[in-house]
Design a protein around this motif. Structure first.
Motif, PDB file in Angstrom:
ATOM      1  N   THR A  18       0.833  -1.211   0.000  1.00  0.00           N
ATOM      2  CA  THR A  18       0.000   0.000   0.000  1.00  0.00           C
ATOM      3  C   THR A  18       0.863   1.255   0.000  1.00  0.00           C
ATOM      4  OG1 THR A  18      -1.740  -1.172   1.216  1.00  0.00           O
ATOM      5  CG2 THR A  18      -1.821   1.234   1.219  1.00  0.00           C
ATOM      6  N   TRP A  20       3.932   1.479  -1.041  1.00  0.00           N
ATOM      7  CA  TRP A  20       4.638   1.552  -2.321  1.00  0.00           C
ATOM      8  C   TRP A  20       3.760   2.160  -3.401  1.00  0.00           C
ATOM      9  CZ3 TRP A  20       3.652  -1.051  -6.995  1.00  0.00           C
ATOM     10  CH2 TRP A  20       4.629  -0.880  -7.975  1.00  0.00           C
ATOM     11  N   VAL A  21       2.497   1.742  -3.470  1.00  0.00           N
ATOM     12  CA  VAL A  21       1.576   2.268  -4.485  1.00  0.00           C
ATOM     13  C   VAL A  21       1.319   3.752  -4.251  1.00  0.00           C
ATOM     14  CG1 VAL A  21      -0.774   2.142  -5.385  1.00  0.00           C
ATOM     15  CG2 VAL A  21       0.487   0.035  -4.901  1.00  0.00           C
ATOM     16  N   TRP A  24       4.387   5.749  -5.162  1.00  0.00           N
ATOM     17  CA  TRP A  24       4.515   5.856  -6.619  1.00  0.00           C
ATOM     18  C   TRP A  24       3.590   6.936  -7.157  1.00  0.00           C
ATOM     19  CZ3 TRP A  24       0.812   5.033 -10.427  1.00  0.00           C
ATOM     20  CH2 TRP A  24       1.285   5.043 -11.736  1.00  0.00           C
ATOM     21  N   ASN A 166      -0.065  -8.087 -11.338  1.00  0.00           N
ATOM     22  CA  ASN A 166      -0.208  -6.679 -11.707  1.00  0.00           C
ATOM     23  C   ASN A 166      -1.349  -6.542 -12.712  1.00  0.00           C
ATOM     24  OD1 ASN A 166       0.082  -4.000 -12.349  1.00  0.00           O
ATOM     25  ND2 ASN A 166       1.920  -4.278 -13.598  1.00  0.00           N
ATOM     26  N   THR A 168      -2.702  -3.977 -14.007  1.00  0.00           N
ATOM     27  CA  THR A 168      -2.697  -2.794 -14.866  1.00  0.00           C
ATOM     28  C   THR A 168      -2.256  -3.126 -16.285  1.00  0.00           C
ATOM     29  OG1 THR A 168      -0.439  -2.245 -14.172  1.00  0.00           O
ATOM     30  CG2 THR A 168      -2.258  -1.274 -12.907  1.00  0.00           C
TER      31      THR A 168
END
Length: 217
Positions: A18, A20-21, A24, A166, A168
């Motif tokens: 969490t 890290w996201v 980013w 991932n 995305t």
């Protein structure tokens, strides 16, 4: 020792991912502000550059300014004058040969994803992938284009197949509607299931019997 180590991972892993996201995303916003500030520093006289550089280095200033600009832009965009300026801006962008292709595509995708009125990610589906004996969870993103539908001749549906862990990235595919199974789980539950590589079961168990009860399979 192994039990304690696994318990510690279960505590820290969700928090670390969490953070890290979020980091980013905030770094992306700060990068946008930094690019703008570098352009401003290059334009202004030399005597103002040290002060601007110091302002640029203040923590979290870039993030707050970018968020404020986005909010202010949204406030203007929903006003009568803002809508008129947006139409003018869109006409200008659509007259630039290369830019108009990228700009119009991103604009349409953004409107579909964020408006809530489109078909993007409206349903979670089961499709056969990568071969006829295996299944994967995909999301319905709409119907094929008119030309595509006419040449395929049949009832087809656009789907996005996300990758794991991932989501995305993935694949856009056009598959026959008869070869899909609509799931009862929500899109959010399906995403959790995909990101966890199937280790986190959805809260709605009714989809587990979907394949057995479907007469087409």
């Amino acid at each position: 020792m192994k039990k304690y180590f696994i318990a510690g991972i279960l505590v820290w892993a969700p928090m670390a991912v969490t953070i890290w996201v979020i980091t980013w995303g905030l770094g992306l916003l700060d990068g946008v502000f930094g690019s703008v500030m570098h352009a401003i520093i290059a334009v202004f006289p030399i005597q103002f550059s040290p002060g601007l550089q110091h302002f640029r280095e203040l923590p979290a200033v870039g993030i707050l300014i970018v968020i404020a600009v986005i909010m202010f832009t949204g406030l203007l965009a929903i006003s009568f004058a803002g809508q008129w300026w947006m139409k003018v801006w869109n006409r200008i962008m659509n007259r630039i040969p290369i830019v108009r292709s990228i700009y119009s595509s991103v604009q349409q995708v953004s409107s579909t994803l964020f408006s809530g009125s489109g078909q993007a990610f409206s349903k979670a589906l089961l499709i056969r992938y990568p071969h006829a004996e295996s299944w994967a969870i995909a999301f319905q993103t709409g119907n094929p284009a008119t030309e595509v539908a006419a040449k395929l001749g049949g009832d087809y549906v656009n789907v996005f197949l996300p990758t794991t862990p991932n989501p995305t990235s993935g694949f856009f595919m056009i598959v026959p509607r008869a070869h899909t199974i609509e799931l009862d789980m929500s899109v959010e539950e399906a995403l959790k299931h995909i990101v966890s590589m199937g280790s986190v079961p959805p809260s709605n168990p009714t989809h587990l019997t979907a394949i057995k009860s479907d007469p087409h399979f």
